[in-house]
Write a protein that holds these residues in place. Structure first.
Motif, PDB file in Angstrom:
ATOM      1  N   PHE A   1     -16.828  47.087 -11.501  1.00 48.56           N
ATOM      2  CA  PHE A   1     -18.212  46.805 -11.865  1.00 48.56           C
ATOM      3  C   PHE A   1     -18.752  47.754 -12.934  1.00 48.56           C
ATOM      4  CE2 PHE A   1     -17.894  45.500  -7.308  1.00 48.56           C
ATOM      5  CZ  PHE A   1     -17.955  44.138  -7.528  1.00 48.56           C
ATOM      6  N   VAL A   2     -17.889  48.524 -13.570  1.00 40.39           N
ATOM      7  CA  VAL A   2     -18.315  49.446 -14.629  1.00 40.39           C
ATOM      8  C   VAL A   2     -19.034  48.667 -15.731  1.00 40.39           C
ATOM      9  CG1 VAL A   2     -17.429  50.808 -16.571  1.00 40.39           C
ATOM     10  CG2 VAL A   2     -16.645  51.292 -14.252  1.00 40.39           C
ATOM     11  N   THR A   3     -20.183  49.218 -16.174  1.00 40.31           N
ATOM     12  CA  THR A   3     -20.953  48.561 -17.234  1.00 40.31           C
ATOM     13  C   THR A   3     -21.092  49.422 -18.484  1.00 40.31           C
ATOM     14  OG1 THR A   3     -23.014  49.406 -16.275  1.00 40.31           O
ATOM     15  CG2 THR A   3     -22.287  47.201 -15.590  1.00 40.31           C
ATOM     16  N   GLY A   4     -20.747  50.705 -18.375  1.00 38.13           N
ATOM     17  CA  GLY A   4     -20.894  51.600 -19.508  1.00 38.13           C
ATOM     18  C   GLY A   4     -20.511  53.019 -19.130  1.00 38.13           C
ATOM     19  N   PRO A   5     -20.754  53.996 -20.013  1.00 39.59           N
ATOM     20  CA  PRO A   5     -20.336  55.375 -19.757  1.00 39.59           C
ATOM     21  C   PRO A   5     -20.875  55.964 -18.457  1.00 39.59           C
ATOM     22  CG  PRO A   5     -20.932  55.106 -22.058  1.00 39.59           C
ATOM     23  CD  PRO A   5     -21.308  53.828 -21.377  1.00 39.59           C
ATOM     24  N   VAL A   6     -22.158  55.732 -18.124  1.00 41.31           N
ATOM     25  CA  VAL A   6     -22.750  56.372 -16.943  1.00 41.31           C
ATOM     26  C   VAL A   6     -22.053  55.901 -15.667  1.00 41.31           C
ATOM     27  CG1 VAL A   6     -24.841  56.627 -15.558  1.00 41.31           C
ATOM     28  CG2 VAL A   6     -24.981  56.747 -18.054  1.00 41.31           C
ATOM     29  N   SER A   7     -21.892  54.602 -15.500  1.00 41.28           N
ATOM     30  CA  SER A   7     -21.223  54.095 -14.298  1.00 41.28           C
ATOM     31  C   SER A   7     -19.751  54.506 -14.281  1.00 41.28           C
ATOM     32  CB  SER A   7     -21.356  52.572 -14.216  1.00 41.28           C
ATOM     33  OG  SER A   7     -20.833  51.942 -15.371  1.00 41.28           O
ATOM     34  N   PHE A   8     -19.122  54.584 -15.445  1.00 41.20           N
ATOM     35  CA  PHE A   8     -17.733  55.025 -15.531  1.00 41.20           C
ATOM     36  C   PHE A   8     -17.606  56.466 -15.058  1.00 41.20           C
ATOM     37  CE2 PHE A   8     -14.163  56.630 -18.320  1.00 41.20           C
ATOM     38  CZ  PHE A   8     -13.149  55.996 -17.625  1.00 41.20           C
ATOM     39  N   TYR A   9     -18.472  57.342 -15.573  1.00 40.96           N
ATOM     40  CA  TYR A   9     -18.457  58.746 -15.151  1.00 40.96           C
ATOM     41  C   TYR A   9     -18.724  58.864 -13.648  1.00 40.96           C
ATOM     42  CZ  TYR A   9     -18.949  59.966 -20.149  1.00 40.96           C
ATOM     43  OH  TYR A   9     -18.783  60.109 -21.496  1.00 40.96           O
ATOM     44  N   SER A  10     -19.704  58.146 -13.139  1.00 42.07           N
ATOM     45  CA  SER A  10     -20.103  58.272 -11.736  1.00 42.07           C
ATOM     46  C   SER A  10     -18.969  57.873 -10.799  1.00 42.07           C
ATOM     47  CB  SER A  10     -21.334  57.410 -11.460  1.00 42.07           C
ATOM     48  OG  SER A  10     -22.430  57.803 -12.268  1.00 42.07           O
ATOM     49  N   LEU A  11     -18.309  56.766 -11.109  1.00 42.63           N
ATOM     50  CA  LEU A  11     -17.245  56.302 -10.233  1.00 42.63           C
ATOM     51  C   LEU A  11     -16.015  57.200 -10.308  1.00 42.63           C
ATOM     52  CD1 LEU A  11     -17.628  52.458 -10.739  1.00 42.63           C
ATOM     53  CD2 LEU A  11     -17.863  53.696  -8.579  1.00 42.63           C
TER      54      LEU A  11
ATOM     55  N   ALA B   1     -12.823  49.816 -23.806  1.00 43.36           N
ATOM     56  CA  ALA B   1     -13.369  50.126 -25.127  1.00 43.36           C
ATOM     57  C   ALA B   1     -13.938  48.870 -25.786  1.00 43.36           C
ATOM     58  CB  ALA B   1     -12.289  50.742 -26.007  1.00 43.36           C
ATOM     59  N   ALA B   2     -13.246  47.748 -25.612  1.00 49.45           N
ATOM     60  CA  ALA B   2     -13.662  46.517 -26.279  1.00 49.45           C
ATOM     61  C   ALA B   2     -14.850  45.844 -25.602  1.00 49.45           C
ATOM     62  CB  ALA B   2     -12.481  45.542 -26.335  1.00 49.45           C
ATOM     63  N   THR B   3     -14.941  45.964 -24.262  1.00 50.04           N
ATOM     64  CA  THR B   3     -15.964  45.201 -23.534  1.00 50.04           C
ATOM     65  C   THR B   3     -17.091  46.046 -22.965  1.00 50.04           C
ATOM     66  OG1 THR B   3     -14.742  45.347 -21.437  1.00 50.04           O
ATOM     67  CG2 THR B   3     -14.213  43.497 -22.895  1.00 50.04           C
ATOM     68  N   ARG B   4     -16.867  47.355 -22.793  1.00 53.51           N
ATOM     69  CA  ARG B   4     -17.881  48.190 -22.147  1.00 53.51           C
ATOM     70  C   ARG B   4     -18.299  49.393 -22.987  1.00 53.51           C
ATOM     71  NH1 ARG B   4     -17.856  44.117 -19.718  1.00 53.51           N
ATOM     72  NH2 ARG B   4     -17.874  43.790 -17.446  1.00 53.51           N
ATOM     73  N   GLY B   5     -17.829  49.466 -24.215  1.00 51.53           N
ATOM     74  CA  GLY B   5     -18.230  50.552 -25.104  1.00 51.53           C
ATOM     75  C   GLY B   5     -17.716  51.916 -24.685  1.00 51.53           C
ATOM     76  N   ILE B   6     -16.550  51.951 -24.053  1.00 52.10           N
ATOM     77  CA  ILE B   6     -15.958  53.225 -23.631  1.00 52.10           C
ATOM     78  C   ILE B   6     -15.111  53.758 -24.784  1.00 52.10           C
ATOM     79  CG2 ILE B   6     -14.533  54.367 -21.887  1.00 52.10           C
ATOM     80  CD1 ILE B   6     -17.103  53.183 -20.766  1.00 52.10           C
ATOM     81  N   SER B   7     -15.660  54.698 -25.553  1.00 50.43           N
ATOM     82  CA  SER B   7     -14.956  55.264 -26.706  1.00 50.43           C
ATOM     83  C   SER B   7     -13.855  56.219 -26.244  1.00 50.43           C
ATOM     84  CB  SER B   7     -15.937  56.025 -27.599  1.00 50.43           C
ATOM     85  OG  SER B   7     -16.451  57.156 -26.919  1.00 50.43           O
ATOM     86  N   ASP B   8     -13.068  56.722 -27.201  1.00 53.83           N
ATOM     87  CA  ASP B   8     -12.017  57.678 -26.864  1.00 53.83           C
ATOM     88  C   ASP B   8     -12.594  58.917 -26.194  1.00 53.83           C
ATOM     89  OD1 ASP B   8     -10.087  56.026 -27.844  1.00 53.83           O
ATOM     90  OD2 ASP B   8      -9.806  57.106 -29.743  1.00 53.83           O
ATOM     91  N   GLN B   9     -13.719  59.405 -26.708  1.00 53.02           N
ATOM     92  CA  GLN B   9     -14.334  60.604 -26.127  1.00 53.02           C
ATOM     93  C   GLN B   9     -14.847  60.325 -24.714  1.00 53.02           C
ATOM     94  OE1 GLN B   9     -14.913  59.446 -29.177  1.00 53.02           O
ATOM     95  NE2 GLN B   9     -14.286  61.091 -30.570  1.00 53.02           N
ATOM     96  N   VAL B  10     -15.482  59.157 -24.529  1.00 56.94           N
ATOM     97  CA  VAL B  10     -15.982  58.797 -23.199  1.00 56.94           C
ATOM     98  C   VAL B  10     -14.815  58.618 -22.223  1.00 56.94           C
ATOM     99  CG1 VAL B  10     -17.160  57.000 -21.864  1.00 56.94           C
ATOM    100  CG2 VAL B  10     -18.099  57.765 -24.061  1.00 56.94           C
ATOM    101  N   TYR B  11     -13.749  57.970 -22.687  1.00 54.79           N
ATOM    102  CA  TYR B  11     -12.575  57.773 -21.831  1.00 54.79           C
ATOM    103  C   TYR B  11     -11.974  59.109 -21.423  1.00 54.79           C
ATOM    104  CZ  TYR B  11      -7.766  56.845 -20.472  1.00 54.79           C
ATOM    105  OH  TYR B  11      -6.568  56.842 -19.793  1.00 54.79           O
ATOM    106  N   ALA B  12     -11.788  60.011 -22.396  1.00 55.65           N
ATOM    107  CA  ALA B  12     -11.182  61.315 -22.095  1.00 55.65           C
ATOM    108  C   ALA B  12     -12.025  62.083 -21.084  1.00 55.65           C
ATOM    109  CB  ALA B  12     -11.023  62.123 -23.382  1.00 55.65           C
ATOM    110  N   LEU B  13     -13.343  62.072 -21.279  1.00 50.59           N
ATOM    111  CA  LEU B  13     -14.219  62.785 -20.353  1.00 50.59           C
ATOM    112  C   LEU B  13     -14.198  62.125 -18.969  1.00 50.59           C
ATOM    113  CD1 LEU B  13     -16.262  64.975 -19.747  1.00 50.59           C
ATOM    114  CD2 LEU B  13     -18.056  63.486 -20.669  1.00 50.59           C
ATOM    115  N   GLY B  14     -14.288  60.795 -18.929  1.00 53.01           N
ATOM    116  CA  GLY B  14     -14.283  60.095 -17.648  1.00 53.01           C
ATOM    117  C   GLY B  14     -12.968  60.250 -16.909  1.00 53.01           C
TER     118      GLY B  14
END
Length: 468
Positions: free
Chosen positions: A141-151, A84-97
Motif C-alpha cells: 500500500f506504499v504511496t510515496g516516500p513517507v509511507s515507504f520510510y514508515s513501513l 520509482a516509476a509508479t510511486r516517485g521513489i528516487s534512488d536517494q529515497v530508495y537508499a534511505l528507505g
C-alpha cells in the motif's frame, strides 16, 4: 591436558577431580579419562543422539524461518524500478528507505533478546514472524516516500528480535563442538532465500495487472503472508529448550543438558555473564565493528544485485534477471555449507574467516569494470564469501559469553546490521562525491579488505569448555 581424540589442548570444563571432558570435532563424543569410561561413553551416545534429533527437528524449520525473514527484508530490491516509476521513489529515497529498516532492526534487537531469554523462544519468535509478515504485506500500500520510510522502520522493529534470538536459541541446544556447522546450516537460509526469492519475486512481478494489482504489490502480499503462516507454525513446532522437548528420551535429555550446563559454567569462568561487564568488554565491541562491516559488504550486494545484473544484461528486472540473480546465491549456498564444516574440522576459524573476506574483497574490486561473464563470476565469489563467513564469525562471541551477557551481547553485536543502513547510503554518497557509478562499489570493496585485517588480528579466546 591433551584430548585423546584430537591430540589438541583441552581444559577441564567441569572442574571434577581427575576428569577431562573432550569433544571430537566430528561428533559430540565425550571421553572421561578415568575408571568410569563405560558410563561416559554411554552418556556420549545419548548426547550424540540428542543432537542428531535436535538437528533434524529444529534446523530445517529454523532455515525456513530465515528464508522468509531474509526474503521479506530484501525483496524491496526487486520493487525498486517499479516503485520509482509508479510511486516517485528516487534512488536517494530508495537508499534511505532500504537502510532505515536497519536503524530500528539494530536498536530493537537488544530488548527483544532479553524478552526471549525470559519468556522463551516459542511464543516470542512466533509472534515476531506474524507481526513482520503483516507489516511486509502492508508494503503493497506504499504511496510515496513517507509511507515507504514508515513501513521500513516498522518492519525493522518487528524483525529485530528474530536473528539474534535464533543465535541465542542455538546455544540452548547445541554444544560448542558442533555449533559452527549448525550455524552454517541455519545460514543456508540466506542463499536459499535469494536463490528461491529471485525467481519467485521475478514471477510475482510478472503478474502485473492480475486482479487489479501491480506486480510489486503481488510480491509484497504473497511473501508477507508466507511469514504469517510460518509464524503460526512456530507456535506449535518450536520447543524452548531440551528440558521441554517431549521428543527426546529422558536419557538423551539428561545427557545433553549436562553437556550444555558444563559449557555454560566454562563460559562464565572465561567471559562476562552479566550485562554491565559485557558492555565494558572490548572483545564485544570489536566483534560489533567486524559484524557491522560484514553487513555493509553483504547488503551492498543484496540491495544492488538485481539492478547491477539488469544493467549487465540490458534488461529490466523480471523473471530473467531473477533467474540470473540466483547464480551468486547458489555459490553462496555451497560456501556456507562447506566453510563452517572446514573451520570446525581444522579448528581454523579465524584464518578461514579472514581469508574468505580477503578473497571476497578482491572479487569486489574486480566486479565494477568486468564484463558480463567475469562480472558474474566476481559477484558470485563476493556474495559467497560475505554469507559463508558469518556462521564462522559467530563462534567468536558465543565461545565466551554466558547467561544474560549472551542474550544481550549477541543482540548488541547483531546491531551490526546497521551495516545494512550504511551500505546503500555509502554507495550513493561515494557515487555522487566522485561523480562515478562505480565509486560506491569500490568503497564497499575496500571496507571488506579492512575487515579481513580486523579478523586476522582478532584474539580468539580459548575458554575452559568442552571444545578442544
Amino acid at each position: 591436558m591433551r584430548c585423546t581424540l584430537t591430540g589438541e589442548h583441552c581444559d577441564n570444563p567441569g572442574g571434577d577431580a581427575g576428569q577431562a571432558f573432550c569433544m571430537d570435532r566430528s561428533a559430540v563424543t565425550p571421553v572421561l579419562l578415568s575408571s568410569t569410561m563405560p558410563d561416559v561413553l554411554s552418556a556420549a551416545g545419548h548426547t550424540t543422539r540428542a543432537v542428531e534429533r535436535a538437528l533434524r527437528r529444529l534446523v530445517p524449520f529454523l532455515m525456513l524461518m530465515f528464508v522468509v525473514s531474509f526474503l521479506d527484508r530484501a525483496n524491496v530490491s526487486f520493487a525498486r524500478q517499479a516503485l520509482a516509476a509508479t510511486r516517485g521513489i528516487s534512488d536517494q529515497v530508495y537508499a534511505l528507505g532500504a537502510g532505515l529498516f536497519f536503524l530500528t532492526y539494530s536498536t530493537c534487537g537488544f530488548p527483544s533478546n532479553l524478552i526471549l531469554h525470559r519468556i522463551g523462544a516459542r511464543r516470542w519468535i512466533g509472534a515476531l514472524l506474524i507481526a513482520w509478515g503483516i507489516v511486509s504485506t502492508c508494503t503493497m500500500f506504499v504511496t510515496g516516500p513517507v509511507s515507504f520510510y514508515s513501513l521500513r522502520l516498522l518492519l525493522g522493529v518487528t524483525e529485530a528480535g528474530f536473528f539474534p534470538g535464533i543465535i541465542l536459541y542455538l546455544t540452548y541446544w547445541f554444544p560448542n563442538a558442533v555449533r559452527c556447522r549448525i550455524m552454517g546450516l541455519f545460514y543456508l537460509g540466506v542463499p536459499l532465500a535469494l536463490v528461491l526469492g529471485g525467481p519467485l519475486s521475478g514471477y510475482l512481478l510478472d503478474l502485473h495487472g492480475s486482479a487489479g494489482l501491480a506486480g510489486w504489490q503481488w510480491m509484497f502480499l504473497v511473501e508477507g503472508l508466507m511469514a504469517v503462516a510460518v509464524g503460526f507454525a512456530a507456535l506449535t513446532l518450536l520447543d524452548n529448550s531440551p528440558a521441554t522437548a517431549r521428543w527426546l528420551s529422558p536419557d538423551e535429555k539428561q545427557s545433553l543438558l549436562a553437556c550444555l550446563t558444563r559449557e555454560e559454567h566454562a563460559r562464565r569462568s572465561g567471559g562476562p555473564a552479566g550485562l554491565l561487564p559485557m558492555l565494558r568488554d572490548p572483545r564485544v565491541l570489536r566483534c560489533l565493528l567486524i559484524y557491522t562491516l560484514i553487513q555493509v559488504s553483504t547488503y551492498g550486494v543484496v540491495f544492488y544485485l538485481p539492478s547491477e545484473l539488469a544493467a549487465l544484461l540490458h534488461r529490466p528486472a523480471g523473471l530473467v534477471v531473477g533467474l540470473v540473480s540466483a547464480i551468486p546465491w547458489i555459490c553462496a549456498l555451497v560456501a556456507v555449507y562447506t566453510l563452517p564444516r572446514a573451520a570446525d574440522a581444522h579448528g581454523s576459524h579465524r584464518l578461514l574467516a579472514s581469508l574468505t573476506l580477503l578473497i571476497a574483497g578482491v572479487a569486489s574490486l574486480v566486479f565494477p569494470t568486468a564484463g558480463p561473464v567475469l562480472g558474474l563470476i566476481a559477484l558470485s565469489i563476493a556474495a559467497a564469501g560475505f554469507v559463508a563467513v558469518q556462521p564462522v564469525f559467530w563462534t567468536f562471541p558465543t565461545s565466551y559469553l554466558a547467561g544474560r551477557a549472551a542474550a544481550g551481547g549477541i543482540a548488541l553485536i547483531g546491531a551490526g546490521n546497521l551495516g545494512g543502513f550504511f551500505a546503500p547510503n555509502l554507495k550513493v554518497w561515494a557515487d555522487h562525491a566522485f561523480h562515478s557509478t562505480t565509486a560506491g562499489l569500490y568503497l564497499l570493496a575496500v571496507l571488506t579488505l579492512v575487515n579481513a585485517a580486523l579478523i586476522a588480528t582478532i584474539r580468539t579466546p580459548r575458554p575452559a569448555d568442552s571444545t578442544p
